[in-house]
Write an enzyme that holds these catalytic residues in place. Sequence first.
Site, PDB file in Angstrom:
ATOM      1  N   GLY A   2      71.623  75.418  63.419  1.00  9.91           N
ATOM      2  CA  GLY A   2      70.506  75.930  62.620  1.00  9.91           C
ATOM      3  C   GLY A   2      70.717  77.341  62.125  1.00  9.91           C
ATOM      4  O   GLY A   2      71.733  77.651  61.502  1.00  9.91           O
ATOM      5  N   THR A   3      69.765  78.219  62.433  1.00 10.57           N
ATOM      6  CA  THR A   3      69.755  79.571  61.861  1.00 10.57           C
ATOM      7  C   THR A   3      70.827  80.485  62.429  1.00 10.57           C
ATOM      8  O   THR A   3      71.018  81.585  61.924  1.00 10.57           O
ATOM      9  CB  THR A   3      68.375  80.236  62.058  1.00 10.57           C
ATOM     10  OG1 THR A   3      68.146  80.441  63.452  1.00 10.57           O
ATOM     11  CG2 THR A   3      67.264  79.391  61.455  1.00 10.57           C
ATOM     12  N   GLU A  45      66.302  81.659  72.198  1.00  5.78           N
ATOM     13  CA  GLU A  45      65.854  80.296  71.920  1.00  5.78           C
ATOM     14  C   GLU A  45      64.615  79.895  72.731  1.00  5.78           C
ATOM     15  O   GLU A  45      64.167  78.763  72.650  1.00  5.78           O
ATOM     16  CB  GLU A  45      66.989  79.295  72.179  1.00  5.78           C
ATOM     17  CG  GLU A  45      68.203  79.507  71.308  1.00  5.78           C
ATOM     18  CD  GLU A  45      67.992  79.134  69.847  1.00  5.78           C
ATOM     19  OE1 GLU A  45      66.847  78.887  69.436  1.00  5.78           O
ATOM     20  OE2 GLU A  45      68.984  79.089  69.113  1.00  5.78           O
TER      21      GLU A  45
END
EC number: 4.3.2.8
Length: 157
Positions: free
Chosen positions: A8-9, A82
Amino acid sequence: MARVFVYGTLKKGQPNYQHMINGTHGRARFQGRGHTMEKYPLVIAGKYNIPFLLNISGTGHHVTGEIYSVDDQMLQFLDEFEGCPDMYQRTPVRIVVVEWKGKSSAPEERPAVNSIMECFVYSTTTYQPEWINLPYYDNYDSLGNHGLHYVLRESRD
């Protein structure tokens, strides 16, 4: 060193990639690219358009991403970043190697293309039930044609 697969990012060119190369968080060394061996639903959810890999093996797509070797300090940073274990959980997942760039002194330590390795992945079992009905992606790009632009933490209300 632990192996982490990011989808993802945190990938190169994505909004949070700077955390992967910020030495104050520890060491992360790009090793290569791959995809999940099993299919998983990768969704973009919430008011900040966050990519989530739902921990439902066998549903969705083979999700592509990047493989990194990280030291303990970086792994601890990533756990905190996270929101592990509440938002995401760090679990071992089998990854198929698509491309390997990692340097190794011994050629036998270089995984072959299409070989399978285990990497930590930040996926979630603590998702909203309606996320199951969102579109599934095989590759995340914050500026993709989905139109769901990721909202950086510093820009959130």
